[in-house]
Design an enzyme around this catalytic site. Sequence first.
Site, PDB file in Angstrom:
ATOM      1  N   SER A  32      34.906  29.579  36.999  1.00  0.00           N
ATOM      2  CA  SER A  32      33.966  30.307  37.863  1.00  0.00           C
ATOM      3  C   SER A  32      34.621  31.551  38.455  1.00  0.00           C
ATOM      4  CB  SER A  32      33.457  29.393  38.982  1.00  0.00           C
ATOM      5  OG  SER A  32      34.480  29.103  39.918  1.00  0.00           O
ATOM      6  N   VAL A  83      27.761  20.899  36.797  1.00  0.00           N
ATOM      7  CA  VAL A  83      26.590  21.765  36.963  1.00  0.00           C
ATOM      8  C   VAL A  83      27.026  23.186  36.609  1.00  0.00           C
ATOM      9  CG1 VAL A  83      24.874  22.670  38.570  1.00  0.00           C
ATOM     10  CG2 VAL A  83      25.681  20.318  38.822  1.00  0.00           C
ATOM     11  N   THR A 138      14.876  56.873  70.788  1.00  0.00           N
ATOM     12  CA  THR A 138      14.351  57.904  69.883  1.00  0.00           C
ATOM     13  C   THR A 138      14.846  57.733  68.460  1.00  0.00           C
ATOM     14  OG1 THR A 138      14.327  59.459  71.741  1.00  0.00           O
ATOM     15  CG2 THR A 138      14.131  60.386  69.524  1.00  0.00           C
ATOM     16  N   ASN A 139      16.172  57.559  68.312  1.00  0.00           N
ATOM     17  CA  ASN A 139      16.772  57.546  66.978  1.00  0.00           C
ATOM     18  C   ASN A 139      17.352  56.185  66.621  1.00  0.00           C
ATOM     19  OD1 ASN A 139      16.289  60.295  66.355  1.00  0.00           O
ATOM     20  ND2 ASN A 139      18.046  60.907  67.607  1.00  0.00           N
ATOM     21  N   ARG A 169      17.795  43.135  77.033  1.00  0.00           N
ATOM     22  CA  ARG A 169      18.626  41.948  77.282  1.00  0.00           C
ATOM     23  C   ARG A 169      18.826  41.205  75.971  1.00  0.00           C
ATOM     24  NH1 ARG A 169      17.864  36.582  79.680  1.00  0.00           N
ATOM     25  NH2 ARG A 169      15.615  36.908  79.603  1.00  0.00           N
ATOM     26  N   ASP A 174      23.374  47.772  74.698  1.00  0.00           N
ATOM     27  CA  ASP A 174      24.056  49.052  74.513  1.00  0.00           C
ATOM     28  C   ASP A 174      25.070  49.342  75.614  1.00  0.00           C
ATOM     29  OD1 ASP A 174      22.139  49.410  76.463  1.00  0.00           O
ATOM     30  OD2 ASP A 174      21.057  51.003  75.429  1.00  0.00           O
ATOM     31  N   HIS A 216      19.847  48.966  87.550  1.00  0.00           N
ATOM     32  CA  HIS A 216      18.823  48.353  88.381  1.00  0.00           C
ATOM     33  C   HIS A 216      19.396  47.810  89.690  1.00  0.00           C
ATOM     34  CE1 HIS A 216      15.962  49.114  85.272  1.00  0.00           C
ATOM     35  NE2 HIS A 216      16.796  48.587  84.403  1.00  0.00           N
ATOM     36  N   CYS A 267      10.716  52.374  89.541  1.00  0.00           N
ATOM     37  CA  CYS A 267      11.532  52.318  88.323  1.00  0.00           C
ATOM     38  C   CYS A 267      10.706  51.722  87.185  1.00  0.00           C
ATOM     39  CB  CYS A 267      12.772  51.464  88.584  1.00  0.00           C
ATOM     40  SG  CYS A 267      13.884  51.309  87.165  1.00  0.00           S
ATOM     41  N   CYS A 283      15.745  51.799  92.370  1.00  0.00           N
ATOM     42  CA  CYS A 283      16.876  51.530  91.467  1.00  0.00           C
ATOM     43  C   CYS A 283      17.640  52.825  91.187  1.00  0.00           C
ATOM     44  CB  CYS A 283      16.391  50.956  90.146  1.00  0.00           C
ATOM     45  SG  CYS A 283      15.532  49.385  90.273  1.00  0.00           S
TER      46      CYS A 283
END
Length: 722
Positions: free
Chosen positions: A23, A282, A417-418, A477, A517, A569, A579, A586
Site C-alpha cells: 500500500s 481487503v 467586508t472582506n 463569540r 478575531d 463592550h 452600541c 460601551c
Amino acid sequence: MEKNGNNHKLRVCVATCNRADYSKLAPIMFGIKAEPQFFELDVVVLGSHLIDDYGNTYRMIEQDDFDIHTRLHTIVRGEDEAAMVESVGLALVKLPDVLNRLKPDIMIVHGDRFDALALATSAALMNIRILHIEGGEVSGTIDDSIRHAITKLAHYHVCCTRSAEQHLIAMCEDHDRILLAGCPSYDKLLSAKNKDYMSIIRVWLGEDVKTRDYIVALQHPVTTDIKHSIKMFELTLDALISFNKRTLVLFPNVDAGSKEMVRVMRKKGIEHHPNFRAVKHVPFDQFIQLVAHAGCMIGNSSCGVREVGAFGTPVINLGTRQTGRETGENVLHVRDADTQDKILHALQLQFGKQYPCSKIYGDGNAVPRILKFLKSIDLKEPLQKKFCFPPVKDNISQDIDHILETQSALAVDLGGTNLRVAIVSMKGEIVKKYTQLNPKTYEDRLELILKMCVEAASEAVNVNCRILGVGISTGGRVNPREGIVLHSTKLIQEWSSVDLRTPISDALHLPVWVDNDGNCAALAERKFGHGKGVENFVTLITGTGIGGGIIHQHELIHGSSFCAAELGHIVVSLDGPECLCGSQGCIEAYASGIALQREAKKLHDDDLLLVEGMSMKKEEIVSAAHLIQAAKLGNTKAESILRTAGTALGLGVVNVLHTVNPSLVILSGVLANHYVNAVKDVINRQALSSVKTVDVVVSNLADPALLGAASLVLDYTTRRIY
C-alpha cells in the site's frame, strides 16, 4: 540522456513482502512506471504475498498491471520466532541470484519487517544502493530494531514526519540523503473520492450496515511478548462481542504468534458469528473506504495510528506495538489492555465520534518528491556511506530545496467586508494572499472559503510550502474547542451556530482551528509581535469595531463561556451612545470606526465637517477618515469627538489594568496611531500608581488577523510534532 551524471535510465527494483508495504510502495511504483524516459522498473514479490492463508495478495499487484519479474517463496511456516529467523535465512539464500540477474541501480525497501531486513542485507552486501521508506520512526517493538538496522544499511532515506527526519539525523545519517516527503499512501488516501462507498461497505459487512455504525478490527501479534498479545486479542474479541456492533476482522500478519491468534478467532466462533465478518485481505482501495466511514477502528496496526487519521475516524490503539508513533487527536491509547472492561470502555468513548482530519504523516504530494529525489541520485558518487557524527549542524537541511519545504499554515480572516486567505510561513511571512468580498449568506460564504482554501493549498506546493493546517479568525463569540461560531457580530450576517471545523477539515483533509478575531490578534502579537516573550499583555483592536485578547502567563484566556476579552463592550458611561450590542456607553460606541463614522455624518449633515483644505465628491460616503482629516486641519468639533473617543478607550484600558494587571498594552488596527497618546494620558490621570508604568505601544504587525489565524496552526502542530 543526461541526468545528474547518469547516462542511462535509472533501473529501480521494488521488492514487496506483504499487503501492508505494498500500500506504501504501489503509489511510488505507479509514479516510476509513468516516467519510462527516466526509469526502468523491476518488481520482486516475496514473503506472505505468496501464501494462500494470507490471501495470495500478489494478485492485487498483477491487477494493478505490474509485471512481476520474480516470485520468491521465502516464508518458513510455523509462525513462531524460529520460523521468522529461518525465513530471513531462506530469503538471504535466494535473493543473490535474483539481484545478480536484475543488476538494479537502486533497490527500494519499505519499513521494518523481517523480510525487508533480508532485502536490505542482500543489497548492501552486493553493492546495490538502497532507498529506505519510513525510516526514523518509533513504534516500540522488535520492529524498531529492524527498522533502525535497515537505516544503517540504506544509502538514501525517505521519511514521513519531521520527528523521523530528526531521528535519522541523530542516528548520524547524511542529511543530504534524507528526504522529508510524507507517506506515499497518503497520496492515494487524500485523493480517494469513491462516491459508491456504500456498495463496498455492503460487500464486506452486509446489506443492513450504515456508515459510522460498524467497526474495523486489525490486530497483530507482538513478537517480543507473544503470550500477552494473544491474551489481549482474546479480550478484544470478548469486548467486541459485548459491544454488539457489526465488525470486520482482518486476519493478523505472518509474525510469530499469528497462528495462535487465528485459533483464538476460531475458538470464539468469529467466522460464523452474525455480527462479525472475518477476512484474510481487503484490497487497499476498498480498505480506505471501509476505515474512512467506520464508527471506529481497533487493534494495534500502524494503519490505525497513521493512515486512518487522514479521515478523522476514531481509533483505539491497544498495547505497546505502536508505542512512540506520532498520532492525531483521533487515537485513544489503551497501553495496558489487560481487561475486557478497559477495552469495552474505550469502545464506548470512541465509537461514532468524528475528529479533525490529520496530516501528520503526509499531505498527498509524497510521490512527486520521491521521484524528484530519485532523479537527483548521481550513480557516479562513491557507493560507500558517509556518517555525520555529532555535533550535528544547525538548520542542516535548509538549503536543500528537494528535502525541506517551509512549514506553513492556511490563514483565513473573515471580516465584515472582506474574506481573505493567505499562506503564512513559520516566520510570519505572508507568502501568498487572496482577497474576495465576504458574501452575505452562509452557503455562499462557506463555498467561497472552501474554494479559496483549495486554491491556496494547491498553490502552496508551487511555492515550496507544506501546509500543516487551517486557522480561521472571525468576528463574534467562538467555541475554539469545537470550531463553532456561537454568535456573530451584526457585521457578518447568517453566522451564528456555525460549525466551521467539520466541513473545511473534511474537504481539505487538514486539521482546522477557529477563534475570535481579537484573540487571534493577541496570538499574532505573542508569536510575531511586541508580545513575544511577554508573560502578561493585552491587545486591543481598533477598527470597524473594538475587540481584543488577553495573554496571561503566556496563555490566551477564553473564559468559561468563551466571552473573555470582549474589551469593546466595557461600559465607560451609563448614559452614553447606543452600541450595536444593545447596551449603552460601551467603548465601541465611542471609539470604533462605526462610531466615528456616525459622528462624522452628524457633522456633515449640519455642514460642520468640512473645513478649508477638505473636499468631498457628491457621491462620496462620509467615513471616519474624513473626521480624522478634519481634526488634523483644525476642526474643533472633530477634535472634540476624537478626544472623547480616545478618553473612552483610555478608560477601558484603565479598567483592564486594574483587572488583569498586564505589563504591556498593544494597540492594533487602523485607528491605533490616533489613540495611543490619548490612552497614555488617561492612564497617567486615572490609573492607580502601581499600574501607571505599563507600556502602551502600537502594533508593528501589518496583518494581525491573518498572522493570528496562522499562529493557531503553527503553535499547535509544531508543539505536537516536536
